[in-house]
Write an enzyme that holds these catalytic residues in place. Sequence first.
Site, PDB file in Angstrom:
ATOM      1  N   LYS A 152       0.828  -1.282  -0.069  1.00  0.00           N
ATOM      2  CA  LYS A 152      -0.132   0.005   0.010  1.00  0.00           C
ATOM      3  C   LYS A 152       0.842   1.288  -0.032  1.00  0.00           C
ATOM      4  CE  LYS A 152      -3.989  -1.783   0.448  1.00  0.00           C
ATOM      5  NZ  LYS A 152      -5.220  -2.196  -0.456  1.00  0.00           N
ATOM      6  N   LYS A 178       0.222  -9.642  -2.300  1.00  0.00           N
ATOM      7  CA  LYS A 178      -0.929  -9.651  -3.032  1.00  0.00           C
ATOM      8  C   LYS A 178      -0.761  -8.232  -3.997  1.00  0.00           C
ATOM      9  CE  LYS A 178      -5.786  -9.456  -3.031  1.00  0.00           C
ATOM     10  NZ  LYS A 178      -5.567  -8.090  -3.445  1.00  0.00           N
ATOM     11  N   ASP A 180      -2.952  -5.294  -6.055  1.00  0.00           N
ATOM     12  CA  ASP A 180      -4.230  -4.793  -5.672  1.00  0.00           C
ATOM     13  C   ASP A 180      -5.339  -5.050  -6.833  1.00  0.00           C
ATOM     14  OD1 ASP A 180      -6.077  -3.663  -3.634  1.00  0.00           O
ATOM     15  OD2 ASP A 180      -4.648  -2.327  -2.920  1.00  0.00           O
ATOM     16  N   GLU A 181      -6.310  -4.890  -6.614  1.00  0.00           N
ATOM     17  CA  GLU A 181      -7.402  -4.967  -7.717  1.00  0.00           C
ATOM     18  C   GLU A 181      -7.164  -4.088  -9.001  1.00  0.00           C
ATOM     19  OE1 GLU A 181      -8.266  -3.906  -4.674  1.00  0.00           O
ATOM     20  OE2 GLU A 181      -9.133  -2.004  -4.947  1.00  0.00           O
ATOM     21  N   HIS A 270     -10.643 -12.074  -6.704  1.00  0.00           N
ATOM     22  CA  HIS A 270     -10.938 -10.608  -5.925  1.00  0.00           C
ATOM     23  C   HIS A 270     -12.202 -10.478  -6.490  1.00  0.00           C
ATOM     24  CE1 HIS A 270     -10.818  -6.407  -4.653  1.00  0.00           C
ATOM     25  NE2 HIS A 270      -9.761  -6.850  -3.946  1.00  0.00           N
ATOM     26  N   LYS A 310     -13.160  -2.479   7.150  1.00  0.00           N
ATOM     27  CA  LYS A 310     -13.803  -1.298   6.565  1.00  0.00           C
ATOM     28  C   LYS A 310     -14.844  -1.602   5.572  1.00  0.00           C
ATOM     29  CE  LYS A 310     -10.606  -1.225   2.464  1.00  0.00           C
ATOM     30  NZ  LYS A 310      -9.320  -0.739   1.939  1.00  0.00           N
TER      31      LYS A 310
HETATM   32  C1  CAP Z   1      -7.638  -4.439   1.264  1.00  0.00           C
HETATM   33  C2  CAP Z   1      -7.968  -4.303  -0.010  1.00  0.00           C
HETATM   34  C3  CAP Z   1      -8.847  -5.335  -0.598  1.00  0.00           C
HETATM   35  C4  CAP Z   1     -10.188  -5.303   0.007  1.00  0.00           C
HETATM   36  C5  CAP Z   1     -11.140  -5.700  -0.951  1.00  0.00           C
HETATM   37  C6  CAP Z   1      -8.281  -2.990  -0.499  1.00  0.00           C
HETATM   38  O1  CAP Z   1      -6.756  -3.159   1.713  1.00  0.00           O
HETATM   39  O2  CAP Z   1      -6.624  -4.353  -0.494  1.00  0.00           O
HETATM   40  O3  CAP Z   1      -8.766  -5.122  -1.979  1.00  0.00           O
HETATM   41  O4  CAP Z   1     -10.163  -6.102   1.242  1.00  0.00           O
HETATM   42  O5  CAP Z   1     -12.633  -6.097  -0.340  1.00  0.00           O
HETATM   43  O6  CAP Z   1      -7.884  -2.495  -1.591  1.00  0.00           O
HETATM   44  O7  CAP Z   1      -9.450  -2.313   0.114  1.00  0.00           O
HETATM   45  P1  CAP Z   1      -6.510  -3.072   3.490  1.00  0.00           P
HETATM   46  P2  CAP Z   1     -13.015  -7.388   0.190  1.00  0.00           P
HETATM   47  O8  CAP Z   1      -6.241  -4.366   4.227  1.00  0.00           O
HETATM   48  O9  CAP Z   1      -5.403  -2.100   3.460  1.00  0.00           O
HETATM   49  O10 CAP Z   1      -7.760  -2.326   3.914  1.00  0.00           O
HETATM   50  O11 CAP Z   1     -12.132  -8.328   0.680  1.00  0.00           O
HETATM   51  O12 CAP Z   1     -14.496  -6.986   1.080  1.00  0.00           O
HETATM   52  O13 CAP Z   1     -13.571  -7.590  -1.180  1.00  0.00           O
HETATM   53 MG    MG Z   2      -7.540  -4.111  -2.704  1.00  0.00          MG
END
Ligand code: CAP
Ligand code: MG
Length: 430
Positions: A152, A178, A180-181, A270, A310
């Site tokens: 991050k 991992k 990110d999306e 994801h 969150k």
């Molecule tokens: C988490 C995360 C994930 C979300 C996806 C983000 O980061 O990388 O993509 O958890 O949501 O981009 O928010 P943090 P879900 O750990 O820094 O919050 O798992 O609900 O699909």
């Molecule tokens: Mg993410």
Amino acid sequence: MAIDWYNKFVDLNYLPANDELVCLFYFEPAAGISAEDAAGRIASESSTGTWTTLFAMPPRMKKLQATAFAIDGHYAKIAYPLDLWEQGNAVQLLSGIAGNIFGMKALLNLRLIDVSLPQAYLEHFKGPHFGNDGIRAMMKVHGRPLTGAVPKPKIGFSAQEHAEVGYETWMGGFDFVKDDENLTSTSFNQFEDRVKLLTKKRDRAEQETGEKKSAFINITAETETMKRRADLLASYGWNYAMIDVVVAGTASVMTMRDYCSDLGLAIHAHRAMHAAFDRNRKHGITMYFLAKLMRLVGVSQIHTGTAVGKLTGTKKESMLLADLLREKKVPAAEPLCLSQDWGTIKSAFPVSSGGLHPGLVPDVLSIYGTDLVLLVSGGIHGHPKGTRAGAQATMQAIEAWEEGVTLDEKATTAKELAQALEKWGHYKPK
Ligand code: CAP
Ligand code: MG
């Protein structure tokens, strides 16, 4: 002369046959429409019906009609004959039970909650290639959650910076780095560069720790590009590929499931965009259905929420999702889900992610137990001593839960955990 024949799709005395698919819907009829009329429309439009009576219809077609056989307040159950469905085509299933019906004027709201899939339908799907035991054997991790983190901020690092953060993550004790999306291949962080640089760091981290290290590297793109990216991952000795399964689409996930399996790659799914259709509790499609679809078409794991982090989602929902993905037989818990026997389809892991930090680890583990992929991202990189200490603190929090001691007790001998608790405590982010 009758204009429509929706009432022909309702039979409250009907008992579905063993090989029928049964759907559970939440529905609210529009003004002036009775519950039976509304349920008949859902069954009709998702199977053989049209809006008007027809001049001619071969009598044998009656056998292909769906039947609304149970109506209980805002809930309806509809049975679909097996012959309506093409073998092994999950996309066609969506066009039927999750297609036109959401737009009908006669329905104020409609939500597809679940579908119970009979063995005769399931047997034309392969499901996950590895299963959870296979993944654990591959990762050499037993008796604790698999752990991972996204560098991050979520996008912006160069491939080199990304790999360095990844290395720190692995060295802190995590199994996975991992993507990110929204990181795929950008001008400043190209897929191929990231793969090469992460490979070097992975090899080093494996040598230094003696542990297996891996990554969920995001191959999301049109399908042919995903195939090339999967080839590259396999050629560098990776055992996973990550796909944003909702935005990529079910058809491409099905193609990639086979392609990746042949290469020895598991699929991390994801679910970005899921909340566009599952967040409104009265309309759309549940996360439960999405998770079922994804186990059916064979991803190895999919995000299922945290309840305490969150993003939206309740504890009960996360627990049901975990059972849906992990168990062979899932009992009904109406009106949240129907029963499902997965037969020979292998298991998949739930993934808990989003706004987690060490102080929330016991809450997540008390929901999921240890058969889970736990992703803590901001919650390690924001640690006062940095990423490695953050990962260590998370591993210490997991140990505490397994030892049955509180985080505060554990923190007396676990410095990194103490530092994390000092910053975040048990804070629940919004
Ligand atoms: C988490 C995360 C994930 C979300 C996806 C983000 O980061 O990388 O993509 O958890 O949501 O981009 O928010 P943090 P879900 O750990 O820094 O919050 O798992 O609900 O699909
Ligand atoms: Mg993410």
